[in-house]
Motif scaffolding. Structure first.
Motif, PDB file in Angstrom:
ATOM      1  N   ARG A  25     115.856   0.770 133.707  1.00  0.00           N
ATOM      2  CA  ARG A  25     114.450   0.897 134.132  1.00  0.00           C
ATOM      3  C   ARG A  25     113.683   1.815 133.171  1.00  0.00           C
ATOM      4  NH1 ARG A  25     117.109   1.741 139.059  1.00  0.00           N
ATOM      5  NH2 ARG A  25     116.323   3.891 139.230  1.00  0.00           N
ATOM      6  N   GLN A  26     114.290   2.913 132.783  1.00  0.00           N
ATOM      7  CA  GLN A  26     113.637   3.817 131.834  1.00  0.00           C
ATOM      8  C   GLN A  26     113.428   3.123 130.483  1.00  0.00           C
ATOM      9  OE1 GLN A  26     116.484   7.037 132.002  1.00  0.00           O
ATOM     10  NE2 GLN A  26     115.197   8.234 133.399  1.00  0.00           N
ATOM     11  N   ALA A  27     114.440   2.430 130.027  1.00  0.00           N
ATOM     12  CA  ALA A  27     114.352   1.737 128.735  1.00  0.00           C
ATOM     13  C   ALA A  27     113.218   0.724 128.729  1.00  0.00           C
ATOM     14  CB  ALA A  27     115.682   1.043 128.425  1.00  0.00           C
ATOM     15  N   ASN A  29     110.559   0.796 130.491  1.00  0.00           N
ATOM     16  CA  ASN A  29     109.288   1.523 130.474  1.00  0.00           C
ATOM     17  C   ASN A  29     108.937   1.990 129.069  1.00  0.00           C
ATOM     18  OD1 ASN A  29     107.770   2.068 133.080  1.00  0.00           O
ATOM     19  ND2 ASN A  29     109.891   2.296 133.733  1.00  0.00           N
ATOM     20  N   TYR A  30     109.919   2.484 128.326  1.00  0.00           N
ATOM     21  CA  TYR A  30     109.664   2.915 126.951  1.00  0.00           C
ATOM     22  C   TYR A  30     109.322   1.729 126.042  1.00  0.00           C
ATOM     23  CZ  TYR A  30     111.262   7.754 127.578  1.00  0.00           C
ATOM     24  OH  TYR A  30     111.384   9.059 127.966  1.00  0.00           O
ATOM     25  N   ALA A  31     109.766   0.552 126.384  1.00  0.00           N
ATOM     26  CA  ALA A  31     109.559  -0.624 125.529  1.00  0.00           C
ATOM     27  C   ALA A  31     108.144  -1.184 125.591  1.00  0.00           C
ATOM     28  CB  ALA A  31     110.546  -1.732 125.917  1.00  0.00           C
ATOM     29  N   ILE A  32     107.413  -0.851 126.644  1.00  0.00           N
ATOM     30  CA  ILE A  32     106.108  -1.476 126.867  1.00  0.00           C
ATOM     31  C   ILE A  32     105.007  -0.721 126.129  1.00  0.00           C
ATOM     32  CG2 ILE A  32     104.445  -2.203 128.629  1.00  0.00           C
ATOM     33  CD1 ILE A  32     107.273  -3.590 128.680  1.00  0.00           C
ATOM     34  N   ASN A  33     104.256  -1.462 125.325  1.00  0.00           N
ATOM     35  CA  ASN A  33     103.135  -0.902 124.575  1.00  0.00           C
ATOM     36  C   ASN A  33     101.897  -0.882 125.480  1.00  0.00           C
ATOM     37  OD1 ASN A  33     101.097  -0.211 122.813  1.00  0.00           O
ATOM     38  ND2 ASN A  33     101.788  -1.579 121.181  1.00  0.00           N
ATOM     39  N   LEU A  49      98.341   5.593 133.765  1.00  0.00           N
ATOM     40  CA  LEU A  49      98.651   6.593 134.784  1.00  0.00           C
ATOM     41  C   LEU A  49      99.753   7.511 134.279  1.00  0.00           C
ATOM     42  CD1 LEU A  49      98.687   4.538 138.098  1.00  0.00           C
ATOM     43  CD2 LEU A  49      96.899   6.014 137.226  1.00  0.00           C
ATOM     44  N   THR A  50      99.656   8.768 134.662  1.00  0.00           N
ATOM     45  CA  THR A  50     100.712   9.721 134.325  1.00  0.00           C
ATOM     46  C   THR A  50     101.480  10.126 135.582  1.00  0.00           C
ATOM     47  OG1 THR A  50      99.149  11.545 134.530  1.00  0.00           O
ATOM     48  CG2 THR A  50      99.484  10.627 132.325  1.00  0.00           C
ATOM     49  N   GLY A  51     101.168   9.485 136.679  1.00  0.00           N
ATOM     50  CA  GLY A  51     101.828   9.766 137.953  1.00  0.00           C
ATOM     51  C   GLY A  51     101.539   8.641 138.928  1.00  0.00           C
ATOM     52  N   LEU A  52     101.651   8.944 140.188  1.00  0.00           N
ATOM     53  CA  LEU A  52     101.482   7.921 141.215  1.00  0.00           C
ATOM     54  C   LEU A  52     100.036   7.610 141.573  1.00  0.00           C
ATOM     55  CD1 LEU A  52     104.265   9.055 143.675  1.00  0.00           C
ATOM     56  CD2 LEU A  52     104.285   7.049 142.208  1.00  0.00           C
ATOM     57  N   PHE A  53      99.130   8.540 141.281  1.00  0.00           N
ATOM     58  CA  PHE A  53      97.772   8.395 141.776  1.00  0.00           C
ATOM     59  C   PHE A  53      96.798   8.047 140.662  1.00  0.00           C
ATOM     60  CE2 PHE A  53      99.866  11.584 144.523  1.00  0.00           C
ATOM     61  CZ  PHE A  53      99.984  10.776 145.650  1.00  0.00           C
ATOM     62  N   PRO A  54      95.845   7.141 140.956  1.00  0.00           N
ATOM     63  CA  PRO A  54      94.862   6.754 139.942  1.00  0.00           C
ATOM     64  C   PRO A  54      93.833   7.852 139.681  1.00  0.00           C
ATOM     65  CG  PRO A  54      94.509   5.538 141.990  1.00  0.00           C
ATOM     66  CD  PRO A  54      95.729   6.371 142.186  1.00  0.00           C
ATOM     67  N   ARG A  64      98.936  15.957 133.197  1.00  0.00           N
ATOM     68  CA  ARG A  64     100.359  15.629 133.173  1.00  0.00           C
ATOM     69  C   ARG A  64     100.685  14.799 131.930  1.00  0.00           C
ATOM     70  NH1 ARG A  64     103.731  12.160 137.508  1.00  0.00           N
ATOM     71  NH2 ARG A  64     105.745  12.642 136.661  1.00  0.00           N
ATOM     72  N   GLU A  65     101.822  15.084 131.338  1.00  0.00           N
ATOM     73  CA  GLU A  65     102.258  14.390 130.129  1.00  0.00           C
ATOM     74  C   GLU A  65     102.596  12.925 130.435  1.00  0.00           C
ATOM     75  OE1 GLU A  65     106.100  14.909 127.376  1.00  0.00           O
ATOM     76  OE2 GLU A  65     104.929  16.743 127.669  1.00  0.00           O
ATOM     77  N   GLU A  66     102.325  12.055 129.475  1.00  0.00           N
ATOM     78  CA  GLU A  66     102.659  10.644 129.621  1.00  0.00           C
ATOM     79  C   GLU A  66     104.173  10.510 129.834  1.00  0.00           C
ATOM     80  OE1 GLU A  66     102.383   6.543 126.958  1.00  0.00           O
ATOM     81  OE2 GLU A  66     101.698   8.435 126.120  1.00  0.00           O
ATOM     82  N   PRO A  67     104.602   9.918 130.964  1.00  0.00           N
ATOM     83  CA  PRO A  67     106.032   9.890 131.268  1.00  0.00           C
ATOM     84  C   PRO A  67     106.859   8.963 130.369  1.00  0.00           C
ATOM     85  CG  PRO A  67     104.785   8.768 132.984  1.00  0.00           C
ATOM     86  CD  PRO A  67     103.796   9.345 132.023  1.00  0.00           C
ATOM     87  N   TYR A  68     106.301   7.848 129.963  1.00  0.00           N
ATOM     88  CA  TYR A  68     107.055   6.892 129.149  1.00  0.00           C
ATOM     89  C   TYR A  68     106.204   6.394 127.988  1.00  0.00           C
ATOM     90  CZ  TYR A  68     110.457   6.756 132.918  1.00  0.00           C
ATOM     91  OH  TYR A  68     111.408   7.098 133.850  1.00  0.00           O
ATOM     92  N   PRO A  69     106.084   7.194 126.927  1.00  0.00           N
ATOM     93  CA  PRO A  69     105.350   6.705 125.762  1.00  0.00           C
ATOM     94  C   PRO A  69     106.088   5.526 125.126  1.00  0.00           C
ATOM     95  CG  PRO A  69     106.422   8.798 125.277  1.00  0.00           C
ATOM     96  CD  PRO A  69     106.652   8.523 126.731  1.00  0.00           C
TER      97      PRO A  69
END
Length: 195
Positions: A25-27, A29-33, A49-54, A64-69
């Motif tokens: 799942r993490q991989a 997420n990292y793959a998506i541009n 989004l950097t979290g759950l809320f818009p 908050r830092e981008e979780p999956y660049p």
């Protein structure tokens, strides 16, 4: 003009192979541009989004830092750690647990945007060697379970965090399409409903 509290995300059912593996799942997420999607598909009318809320929603964390660049090298590393390898030298990688895996990404046939989004995801995953086929939700036949891999759009009706958290993460909710289940989270969500 007022921004919509609408979110688009890709659901990966955590109880279905290969998404039962956190590294997969993490991989993915990292793959998506996501930058490409925001610019080309959303025409700059979206923000990652950097979290759950818009954006502007109670609980939104702007700093908050981008979780999956977008990091294809991280995708390859995580998939390798999860047992995905090119065993036959054809340039694609498959999980050793199920080398004949047919990975389907389901799109809404009534939405050209859904198809374009899925095509972009398919392209990005192919860049790291993962073959994904696109399938129409029209062909989904399992009445008991939603497709394990598909984009969704969610818009809360009220500025209440439970409009997002409860429907998407409480294990008893039919709208919890990822099958996320955590008794402690359920307890906290039940308690917040009482407030």
């Amino acid at each position: 003009k007022m921004p919509l509290w609408q979110m688009t995300a890709v659901v990966m059912n955590v109880k279905v192979f290969p998404f039962d593996n956190t590294k997969v799942r993490q991989a993915f997420n990292y793959a998506i541009n996501k930058k490409y999607m925001i610019e080309e598909l959303f025409q700059f009318r979206a923000k990652e989004l950097t979290g759950l809320f818009p954006l502007y929603f109670p609980g939104y964390q702007p700093d908050r830092e981008e979780p999956y660049p977008f990091k294809q090298a991280m995708t390859r590393k995580l998939l390798y750690e999860a047992g995905w390898k090119d065993t036959d030298g054809n340039g694609t990688i498959e999980p050793y647990q199920k080398p004949d895996l047919r990975l389907l990404l389901w799109y809404d046939p009534l939405s050209s945007f859904s198809l374009k989004l899925c095509q972009a995801i398919q392209h990005d995953l192919r860049q790291v060697g993962v073959v994904v086929e696109l399938a129409s939700l029209h062909d989904w036949e399992d009445e008991e379970m939603p497709p394990p891999f598909m984009p969704i759009t969610w818009a809360p009706l009220f500025p209440d965090q439970n409009e997002i958290l409860n429907p998407l993460f409480h294990s008893s909710q039919p709208t919890n399409l990822s099958s996320y289940s955590n008794p402690q989270v359920d307890h906290y969500l039940d308690e917040t409903e009482k407030i």
